[in-house]
Design a protein around this motif. Structure first.
Motif, PDB file in Angstrom:
ATOM      1  N   TRP A  60      -3.630  -0.870  -8.326  1.00 41.71           N
ATOM      2  CA  TRP A  60      -4.812  -0.016  -8.451  1.00 41.71           C
ATOM      3  C   TRP A  60      -4.571   1.275  -7.681  1.00 41.71           C
ATOM      4  CZ3 TRP A  60      -4.667  -5.140  -7.715  1.00 41.71           C
ATOM      5  CH2 TRP A  60      -5.423  -5.968  -8.565  1.00 41.71           C
ATOM      6  N   VAL A  61      -5.246   2.353  -8.100  1.00 47.82           N
ATOM      7  CA  VAL A  61      -5.270   3.598  -7.337  1.00 47.82           C
ATOM      8  C   VAL A  61      -6.723   3.932  -7.040  1.00 47.82           C
ATOM      9  CG1 VAL A  61      -4.697   6.043  -7.276  1.00 47.82           C
ATOM     10  CG2 VAL A  61      -3.128   4.430  -8.365  1.00 47.82           C
ATOM     11  N   LEU A  62      -7.054   3.958  -5.735  1.00 50.59           N
ATOM     12  CA  LEU A  62      -8.393   4.305  -5.266  1.00 50.59           C
ATOM     13  C   LEU A  62      -8.390   5.782  -4.899  1.00 50.59           C
ATOM     14  CD1 LEU A  62      -8.989   1.257  -2.870  1.00 50.59           C
ATOM     15  CD2 LEU A  62      -9.378   1.383  -5.341  1.00 50.59           C
ATOM     16  N   ARG A  63      -9.433   6.501  -5.299  1.00 51.63           N
ATOM     17  CA  ARG A  63      -9.463   7.952  -5.125  1.00 51.63           C
ATOM     18  C   ARG A  63     -10.015   8.363  -3.762  1.00 51.63           C
ATOM     19  NH1 ARG A  63      -8.806  10.523 -10.113  1.00 51.63           N
ATOM     20  NH2 ARG A  63      -9.068   9.183 -11.930  1.00 51.63           N
ATOM     21  N   GLY A  64      -9.374   9.386  -3.170  1.00 47.93           N
ATOM     22  CA  GLY A  64      -9.904   9.995  -1.966  1.00 47.93           C
ATOM     23  C   GLY A  64     -10.922  11.062  -2.316  1.00 47.93           C
ATOM     24  N   GLY A  65     -11.775  11.410  -1.359  1.00 47.71           N
ATOM     25  CA  GLY A  65     -12.796  12.427  -1.563  1.00 47.71           C
ATOM     26  C   GLY A  65     -13.441  12.815  -0.250  1.00 47.71           C
ATOM     27  N   ALA A  66     -14.419  13.716  -0.303  1.00 47.67           N
ATOM     28  CA  ALA A  66     -15.050  14.245   0.901  1.00 47.67           C
ATOM     29  C   ALA A  66     -15.668  13.150   1.765  1.00 47.67           C
ATOM     30  CB  ALA A  66     -16.101  15.280   0.528  1.00 47.67           C
ATOM     31  N   SER A  67     -16.108  12.076   1.141  1.00 46.41           N
ATOM     32  CA  SER A  67     -16.705  10.964   1.884  1.00 46.41           C
ATOM     33  C   SER A  67     -15.695   9.857   2.174  1.00 46.41           C
ATOM     34  CB  SER A  67     -17.897  10.387   1.105  1.00 46.41           C
ATOM     35  OG  SER A  67     -18.895  11.366   0.937  1.00 46.41           O
ATOM     36  N   LEU A 124       3.655   7.959  -8.589  1.00 44.18           N
ATOM     37  CA  LEU A 124       3.572   6.607  -8.047  1.00 44.18           C
ATOM     38  C   LEU A 124       4.722   5.755  -8.565  1.00 44.18           C
ATOM     39  CD1 LEU A 124       2.107   4.369  -6.468  1.00 44.18           C
ATOM     40  CD2 LEU A 124       0.758   3.926  -8.540  1.00 44.18           C
ATOM     41  N   SER A 125       5.573   5.303  -7.639  1.00 47.02           N
ATOM     42  CA  SER A 125       6.649   4.380  -8.003  1.00 47.02           C
ATOM     43  C   SER A 125       6.205   2.959  -7.677  1.00 47.02           C
ATOM     44  CB  SER A 125       7.933   4.712  -7.240  1.00 47.02           C
ATOM     45  OG  SER A 125       8.422   5.981  -7.610  1.00 47.02           O
ATOM     46  N   ALA A 135      -2.808   3.705  -3.261  1.00 47.64           N
ATOM     47  CA  ALA A 135      -2.346   2.699  -4.215  1.00 47.64           C
ATOM     48  C   ALA A 135      -2.339   1.345  -3.522  1.00 47.64           C
ATOM     49  CB  ALA A 135      -0.952   3.038  -4.726  1.00 47.64           C
ATOM     50  N   VAL A 136      -2.875   0.346  -4.211  1.00 50.92           N
ATOM     51  CA  VAL A 136      -2.982  -1.015  -3.686  1.00 50.92           C
ATOM     52  C   VAL A 136      -2.373  -1.973  -4.692  1.00 50.92           C
ATOM     53  CG1 VAL A 136      -4.542  -2.807  -2.836  1.00 50.92           C
ATOM     54  CG2 VAL A 136      -5.153  -0.389  -2.543  1.00 50.92           C
ATOM     55  N   LEU A 195       0.836  -1.194   0.000  1.00 47.44           N
ATOM     56  CA  LEU A 195       0.000   0.000   0.000  1.00 47.44           C
ATOM     57  C   LEU A 195       0.873   1.247   0.000  1.00 47.44           C
ATOM     58  CD1 LEU A 195      -2.502  -0.936   2.884  1.00 47.44           C
ATOM     59  CD2 LEU A 195      -2.934  -1.188   0.428  1.00 47.44           C
ATOM     60  N   ALA A 196       0.338   2.347  -0.535  1.00 48.22           N
ATOM     61  CA  ALA A 196       0.984   3.657  -0.409  1.00 48.22           C
ATOM     62  C   ALA A 196      -0.086   4.726  -0.521  1.00 48.22           C
ATOM     63  CB  ALA A 196       2.048   3.853  -1.482  1.00 48.22           C
ATOM     64  N   ALA A 197       0.018   5.767   0.282  1.00 47.23           N
ATOM     65  CA  ALA A 197      -0.937   6.869   0.268  1.00 47.23           C
ATOM     66  C   ALA A 197      -0.274   8.128  -0.265  1.00 47.23           C
ATOM     67  CB  ALA A 197      -1.491   7.117   1.663  1.00 47.23           C
ATOM     68  N   GLY A 198      -0.978   8.864  -1.133  1.00 49.07           N
ATOM     69  CA  GLY A 198      -0.467  10.116  -1.675  1.00 49.07           C
ATOM     70  C   GLY A 198      -1.514  10.771  -2.549  1.00 49.07           C
ATOM     71  N   ASP A 199      -1.378  12.070  -2.769  1.00 45.32           N
ATOM     72  CA  ASP A 199      -2.351  12.837  -3.555  1.00 45.32           C
ATOM     73  C   ASP A 199      -1.907  12.891  -5.011  1.00 45.32           C
ATOM     74  OD1 ASP A 199      -3.694  16.257  -3.274  1.00 45.32           O
ATOM     75  OD2 ASP A 199      -4.280  14.549  -4.526  1.00 45.32           O
TER      76      ASP A 199
END
Length: 485
Positions: A379-386, A430-431, A358-359, A344-348
């Motif tokens: 895969w890249v899952l998108r962040g959002g207000a919810s 994303l690396s 990223a998963v 996993l990795a988190a980033g905007d």
């Protein structure tokens, strides 16, 4: 901040540059001196104002010894990272403590932070299979110090409990766990004890002090001890909290002036194969993602990721989201053995203020031909207000048009993941590491962040040999791990 990883196979088992040879036979490409004052970025190892990329090659040869290990730093620039600007460090490098020995696997685990507060990022290297005196696989931890010329010299962090565990350094995380404004270092092993080395590090003396955290890790089973560590401020109090990932779940300890001690929650009761922290709903609290790559059918056949959202009290186990290849919007099919959630990795990625996730499923296969078994997918899952959503999820593999190479047996595309803005355009790149590429030579693929998310324009790929990591009859596994992944 490091959010560290699963037990890898190695545990189980621009500018004109000068080229020089190391004692270990590895090449170093030295960048020009930094033209700007140190940026203060935790991963800017040469202080030129760009985030750099640190990659482990734990099977690399150094000083003629097999699988002693090495670390490669590829420097950020206005055009991003490339193979051209890099530096290799091993235990045969000048000023680095220890010696290159067979099967040490230097670089198995990595973390970064400005530990001595000089404005340059420093790199922490875990070598959990290193023999320490008569202590087989006792493990070691080394800080490589940042400078205007990149990483230079090092300091050993001694194990305070050598007789109580093995594989010291099998997990690492950097964060301000005591709230004093100084970066601390958390180190895990096969034991229940996680050690916090206090900020105020110096090159000569190391940490300013140390604290012992006796965790709720259950004894027995495999893998043992603190397999993963990550840092995040889940209660938004200005002090980082520590997450300890084990084969029976993830445990969250709140940061405090005396160091993490109070167990805030057990966020997961399943295998914590990967951890990542990021503010997916942009509410000021970090959120926690826990991967479970196991094939047990608890949530999904091929693995899953559970996101626990942060709040005033810390990680909130009543507000969660679960994602797998069975989730609406996530491409692919949920199949046994995929290993979804293994990294996993988190980033905007798109610069909208919401962290994305990223998963990886490095064991993902394509088609009916066994030649593509364990080719890997990301895969890249998108962040959002919810919060995080599967809607609009992106999917990439080496068969995706625009991604170099092809899906091949045991490439393990996605074995490691890392987000950072290497070209200062305001979007995280994303690396993707695939240590199995070309029979374990390994490679790294960098997908650039863009307004629409991760882009297939300007994709960069470089192999171990392109950075000076050569096979020499063994398996370097360049891309097996990143710092901050």
């Amino acid at each position: 901040m490091s959010r560290h990883k699963r037990p890898r196979r190695s545990l189980v088992i621009g500018a004109t540059a000068a080229v020089t040879a190391l004692a270990g036979g590895l090449l170093v490409v030295l960048p020009g001196a930094a033209s700007a004052a140190p940026s203060g970025y935790a991963d800017d190892f040469n202080g030129d104002g760009y985030h750099d990329l640190a990659t482990g090659a734990p099977g690399a040869v150094a000083n003629g010894k097999a699988k002693t290990g090495a670390v490669v730093v590829n420097y950020g620039s206005k055009s991003g990272v490339s193979a051209a600007r890099h530096k290799i460090t091993s235990q045969s490098s000048s000023g680095v403590p220890g010696a290159s020995e067979t099967n040490d696997r230097f670089g198995t685990e990595l973390a970064h932070g400005d530990l001595n507060r000089d404005g340059y990022g420093d790199l922490v290297v875990g070598t959990p299979l290193e023999d320490v005196g008569s202590d087989k696989d006792g493990g070691s931890v080394t800080i490589l110090w940042g400078s205007a010329s990149g990483l230079s010299g090092g300091t050993t962090i001694s194990d305070p409990n050598k007789s109580g565990h093995d594989r010291f350094g099998q997990s690492l995380a950097v964060g301000d766990f005591t709230g004093d404004g100084k970066a601390d270092l958390a180190v895990g092993s096969t034991g229940k004890d996680v050690w916090i080395f206090k900020g105020g590090f110096t090159k000569s003396a190391g940490a300013a002090g140390k604290l012992r955290l006796d965790t709720a890790i259950r004894s027995g089973g495999y893998p043992e001890g603190a397999v993963q560590l990550t840092a995040g401020d889940f209660d938004d109090d200005g002090t980082d909290d520590l997450v300890v990932g084990t084969f029976t779940g993830a445990f969250v300890y709140l940061g405090a002036a005396g160091g993490p001690s109070a167990l805030q929650t057990r966020a997961s009761t399943e295998n914590a194969s990967a951890l990542a922290a990021g503010d997916f709903d942009h509410d000021g609290h970090d959120d926690l993602a826990v991967g479970d790559d196991s094939t047990g059918g608890q949530v999904a056949k091929g693995g899953s990721v559970t996101v626990y959202y942060g709040g005033a009290a810390g990680v909130d186990t009543t507000r969660t989201g679960v994602f797998s290849q069975a989730t609406a919007g996530v491409p692919g099919a949920d199949e046994y053995g995929d290993s979804f959630g293994d990294a996993l990795a988190a980033g905007d990625a798109n610069g909208d203020g919401y962290a994305d996730l990223a998963v990886a499923a490095p064991s993902e296969a394509f088609g009916s031909d066994s030649i593509s078994d364990a080719a890997g997918n990301v895969w890249v899952l998108r962040g959002g207000a919810s919060g995080l959503t599967g809607t609009g999820a992106q999917s990439f593999n080496q068969g995706t048009p625009g991604v170099p190479d092809s899906n091949e047996f045991f490439d393990l595309f996605g074995e490691a993941l890392h987000f950072a803005d290497h070209n200062k355009d305001g979007r995280a790149d994303l690396s993707v590491g695939n240590g199995g590429e070309n029979s374990d030579d390994g490679s790294v693929t960098v997908l650039r962040g863009a307004s629409g998310g991760v882009s297939l324009t300007g994709v960069t790929t470089f192999t171990g040999p392109a950075t000076g990591i050569t096979r020499s009859g063994y398996d370097p596994m360049f891309g097996d791990t990143f710092s901050g992944s």
